[in-house]
Scaffold this active site. Structure first.
Site, PDB file in Angstrom:
ATOM      1  N   ASP A   1      -3.957   9.287   0.529  1.00  0.00           N
ATOM      2  CA  ASP A   1      -4.354   8.683  -1.440  1.00  0.00           C
ATOM      3  C   ASP A   1      -4.990   7.276  -0.418  1.00  0.00           C
ATOM      4  O   ASP A   1      -3.129   6.743  -0.640  1.00  0.00           O
ATOM      5  CB  ASP A   1      -4.167   9.127  -2.276  1.00  0.00           C
ATOM      6  CG  ASP A   1      -5.051  10.584  -2.638  1.00  0.00           C
ATOM      7  OD1 ASP A   1      -4.913  11.199  -1.683  1.00  0.00           O
ATOM      8  OD2 ASP A   1      -4.849  10.885  -3.805  1.00  0.00           O
TER       9      ASP A   1
ATOM     10  N   LYS B   1     -11.768   7.460  -5.350  1.00  0.00           N
ATOM     11  CA  LYS B   1     -10.483   7.577  -6.467  1.00  0.00           C
ATOM     12  C   LYS B   1     -11.179   6.808  -7.358  1.00  0.00           C
ATOM     13  O   LYS B   1     -10.267   5.827  -7.145  1.00  0.00           O
ATOM     14  CB  LYS B   1      -9.392   7.833  -5.809  1.00  0.00           C
ATOM     15  CG  LYS B   1      -8.665   8.306  -6.651  1.00  0.00           C
ATOM     16  CD  LYS B   1      -7.023   9.031  -5.812  1.00  0.00           C
ATOM     17  CE  LYS B   1      -5.761   9.193  -6.760  1.00  0.00           C
ATOM     18  NZ  LYS B   1      -4.406   9.520  -5.945  1.00  0.00           N
TER      19      LYS B   1
ATOM     20  N   LYS C   1     -12.838  11.676  -7.012  1.00  0.00           N
ATOM     21  CA  LYS C   1     -11.680  11.543  -7.765  1.00  0.00           C
ATOM     22  C   LYS C   1     -11.083  11.429  -8.945  1.00  0.00           C
ATOM     23  O   LYS C   1      -9.906   9.924  -8.381  1.00  0.00           O
ATOM     24  CB  LYS C   1     -10.619  12.015  -6.952  1.00  0.00           C
ATOM     25  CG  LYS C   1      -8.869  12.698  -7.071  1.00  0.00           C
ATOM     26  CD  LYS C   1      -7.732  12.137  -5.889  1.00  0.00           C
ATOM     27  CE  LYS C   1      -6.719  12.918  -6.719  1.00  0.00           C
ATOM     28  NZ  LYS C   1      -5.159  12.876  -5.710  1.00  0.00           N
TER      29      LYS C   1
END
Lengths: 287, 295
Positions: free
Chosen positions: B132, B195, B231
Site C-alpha cells: 500500500d 485506496k 479499497k
C-alpha cells in the site's frame, strides 16, 4: 395561532420520533383526546442503549461533586417550568392541589438525590479486617447500562425514582415512561436536555411495557433491569432472559415514596481489593 | 495524461449516495452481506506503538474472528508496517490470509524516491503479498501530475509480483475533481487497487469519494477491459455502512467486484461490529461488545 406540541422521545440528547412511525392516543379520564404519543419500538430501544453505553463512561468519570451540581441543576430548570408540568397533570384529571403536591415532591426528590452524589461511596465503602498482610477494602462502582420500566401511576415522582438513583451512581439509563403520563416524561426530558446532563446519560422512551420489557431483558449489553409495578406474569416471562444475559433484575411493586440510599446502591457493584502490604515492624501500619 | 478528463458532478454524486443510504438489506441477504464484508477486511494496525506482540495478536484475530460462530470467513489480509511483514508472513503461512504492507514513507510520503523504493523493496523482500503506497499529495496539488505518475510506475516495477494499492489520501486532495484525476493517474501508472486514505487524516473514506473512484474504475474497465480493485479505508466502523458500500460496488461495478480480490475495507474496528450483527441475526438478541475479543 395556537400550535400543538409533538411529544417525541429522548435518545442520545436528541428528540427523535419513533423509527417505527407508530403512536398511541392519550385520553383523559372522560375519554377525550389529549395527545398523540410515540409508541417506541425495539429499534428505538437499541438506539437508546447504544447512546447510553457511549455516554456511561464519561458520566461515571465526572467528579461526584459535578454530578451533584448537574442533578441540582435539573431541579432548577424544572422549577422554572412548574406551570407546564401542573397543566399537563390537570389535563389528565389531577386537581390543581394534587398536581402541585406531585410537582413539589419531585423537586424535593431531586435535591435529596443531588446531595447523595458525593456521599454514597464513603457511606457504603468499608475497610475489611483480614488475617494476612493485606490492606483490604471494598468500594461501590456503577453497574453500567441500566434499563428501567417506570411505574404506570407515577407522573413525576415515579419517573424520577426510576432513573435518578441510577445516575447518582454513575450509571447511564434507558427509561420507559408510564403510558398514561408520557406527556410529563417528555416534558421532563426537555428539562434534562437543558440542564447540563450529557446527551445519552438519560434516555426516555414512550410506549408499551409489555412490548419493550422482553427486549430490555434479552439485550446482552444491558447490565441491569429495574421494574416498578410491572405485572407478575410479565416479570416471570422476562426473568429467564435476564438470567441468560447475566443481568441484574430488580423488582419494585410500588413507587418508593421517599428517596433512599438503597435505590442508589442496588445499581452498584462492590469491588473488593486486596492490596499487599509489608509489615516490617511492630510499630504500626506500613501503608 | 488527463486529456479525457470530465469534471465530477458533485450534486449528482451526493444524491446517489443519499439514495444508496436508504437501502435496507434484511434477513438472508443481510447475513450473506455481513459475511462477505468480513472476508473483505484488511485488518490493520499502523501505529508508532505497534509491537511484535500486537502483530501476533492481530494475525490470530485475522484467522479466528469469533470461534463461537461457525462458518465465519477469515479476513482478506492483515496490513502492517514493513518491519512486521516477515513476522506476519510466518504467522499466516497456509491460512489464506494475505499480508499487506504500507510503504513509500507512509503516511506522509515526504521523502526521496530512493528511500521510498527501498521501503517498498524491504516489504516485498520480506514476503508482502500486497504493497500500500501513498502518492505525493504535494506534487499532485502543485499540478505535477507527471511526477506522481512516474513515482507510481517506479513503485509498481519494484513491487514485482506483489499487488500494488495506491493511496490517494482523498482528505488532502480537496475536491472530487482532484480525486477523479488522481484515480486516473494511479490506474494509468499501473495500480492494481486504488485506496482512499491512510486513516491518519480526516475525513478518511466517505461514500462520495468512493463513488467517484468506483466510476473511474468502471470507465477504465469499459475503455481497456482491465479490472482495478478498490479499497476504502478509515472511518468505516459499522456494519450498516459497510453494507451500503457493498450496495454501491454492486451498482457501479457489478458482481465481479464483489470479491476480496477486487474490493477491500481498510478497517480495524469494523470486524467486531460485523460479528455483533451476525450474532444478532443468529440469536435474535441484541449483543454486547464485551463478549468479543478486542484484538
Amino acid at each position: 395561532m395556537e400550535v400543538m406540541k409533538t411529544y417525541k422521545m429522548f435518545i442520545g440528547g436528541a428528540f427523535p420520533r419513533t423509527e417505527s412511525g407508530r403512536y398511541y392516543e392519550l385520553t383523559n379520564p372522560k375519554g377525550e383526546f389529549v395527545a398523540n404519543i410515540c409508541r417506541g419500538s425495539r429499534k428505538d430501544f437499541r438506539n437508546a442503549a447504544v447512546a447510553a453505553r457511549a455516554a456511561q463512561k464519561s458520566w461515571a468519570g465526572k467528579s461526584a461533586y459535578n454530578r451533584s451540581q448537574i442533578i441540582y441543576r435539573i431541579a432548577e430548570i424544572m422549577q422554572q417550568r412548574k406551570s407546564q408540568f401542573v397543566e399537563e397533570l390537570t389535563k389528565l384529571g389531577y386537581t390543581a392541589a394534587k398536581a402541585n403536591k406531585e410537582f413539589d415532591a419531585a423537586i424535593d426528590l431531586l435535591v435529596y438525590y443531588a446531595g447523595w452524589c458525593d456521599k454514597y461511596v464513603q457511606v457504603s465503602s468499608a475497610v475489611n479486617p483480614v488475617a494476612s498482610s493485606h490492606f483490604n477494602f471494598s468500594i461501590p462502582e456503577p453497574t453500567g447500562l441500566v434499563s428501567v420500566i417506570a411505574h404506570q401511576d407515577g407522573p413525576l415522582v415515579g419517573l424520577l425514582q426510576a432513573f435518578v438513583p441510577a445516575i447518582v451512581g454513575g450509571n447511564a439509563v434507558v427509561v420507559l415512561a408510564s403510558e398514561k403520563y408520557a406527556m410529563s416524561a417528555v416534558s421532563l426530558a426537555e428539562v434534562l436536555a437543558t440542564s447540563d446532563v450529557p446527551g445519552g446519560v438519560v434516555n426516555i422512551l414512550t410506549g408499551f411495557a409489555s412490548e419493550l420489557a422482553p427486549i430490555m431483558a434479552s439485550h446482552m449489553d444491558v447490565n441491569a433491569l429495574v421494574t416498578f409495578g410491572l405485572d407478575r406474569p410479565l416479570i416471570t416471562s422476562i426473568a429467564e432472559a435476564c438470567a441468560d444475559s447475566v443481568k441484574r433484575l430488580r423488582i419494585h411493586p410500588d413507587i418508593p415514596t421517599k428517596g433512599s440510599l438503597d435505590l442508589i446502591m442496588e445499581l452498584q457493584e462492590i469491588k473488593t481489593t486486596w492490596h499487599p502490604i509489608e509489615k516490617i515492624s511492630s510499630s504500626g501500619s506500613a501503608y | 495524461m488527463l486529456e479525457h478528463f470530465k469534471p465530477v458532478d458533485q450534486t449528482a454524486i451526493e444524491e446517489r449516495c443519499a439514495r444508496i443510504r436508504t437501502r435496507s438489506i434484511k434477513k438472508g441477504a443481510k447475513i450473506e452481506g455481513l459475511k462477505m464484508a468480513l472476508g473483505m477486511i484488511d485488518l490493520t494496525t499502523l501505529e508508532g506503538k505497534d509491537t511484535p506482540g500486537k502483530v501476533t495478536q492481530l494475525c490470530y484475530k485475522a484467522t479466528h474472528l469469533h470461534d463461537e460462530l461457525p462458518n465465519l470467513p477469515h479476513v482478506a489480509a492483515v496490513c502492517v508496517y514493513p518491519t512486521f511483514v516477515e513476522q506476519a508472513v510466518s504467522l499466516l503461512k497456509g491460512s489464506g490470509v494475505k499480508v499487506a504492507s504500507v510503504a513509500t514513507g507512509f503516511p506522509a510520503g515526504q521523502t526521496s524516491r530512493e528511500v521510498k523504493l527501498a521501503d517498498v523493496k524491504m516489504a516485498v523482500d520480506a514476503g508482502a503479498d500486497e504493497v500500500d503506497m501513498v502518492i505525493s499529495r504535494g506534487e499532485f496539488l502543485k499540478g505535477n501530475h507527471q511526477f506522481v505518475f512516474n513515482e507510481i510506475a517506479a513503485v509498481k516495477e519494484t513491487c514485482g509480483d506483489a499487488r500494488l494499492k495506491v493511496i490517494l489520501e482523498t482528505g488532502e486532495l480537496g475536491t472530487l475533481d482532484n480525486v477523479a484525476k488522481a484515480s486516473q493517474i494511479a490506474i494509468q501508472a499501473g495500480a492494481d487497487f486504488i485506496k482512499t486514505s491512510t486513516g491518519k487524516i480526516k475525513p478518511a473514506a466517505t461514500m462520495e469519494v468512493t463513488l467517484v473512484m468506483l466510476e473511474v474504475i468502471r470507465d477504465h474497465y469499459f475503455e481497456t477491459g482491465r479490472m482495478v480493485g478498490m479499497k476504502p479505508a478509515g472511518g468505516i466502523s459499522n456494519a450498516k455502512l459497510a453494507l451500503h458500500y457493498l450496495v454501491m460496488v454492486k451498482e457501479i461495478l457489478g458482481e465481479a467486484w464483489l470479491d476480496n480480490h477486487w474490493f477491500r475495507f481498510g478497517a480495524s474496528s469494523l470486524a467486531n461490529d460485523l460479528i455483533l450483527q451476525l450474532m444478532k441475526q443468529e440469536t435474535g438478541v441484541y449483543q454486547s461488545g464485551n463478549y468479543i475479543a478486542l484484538d
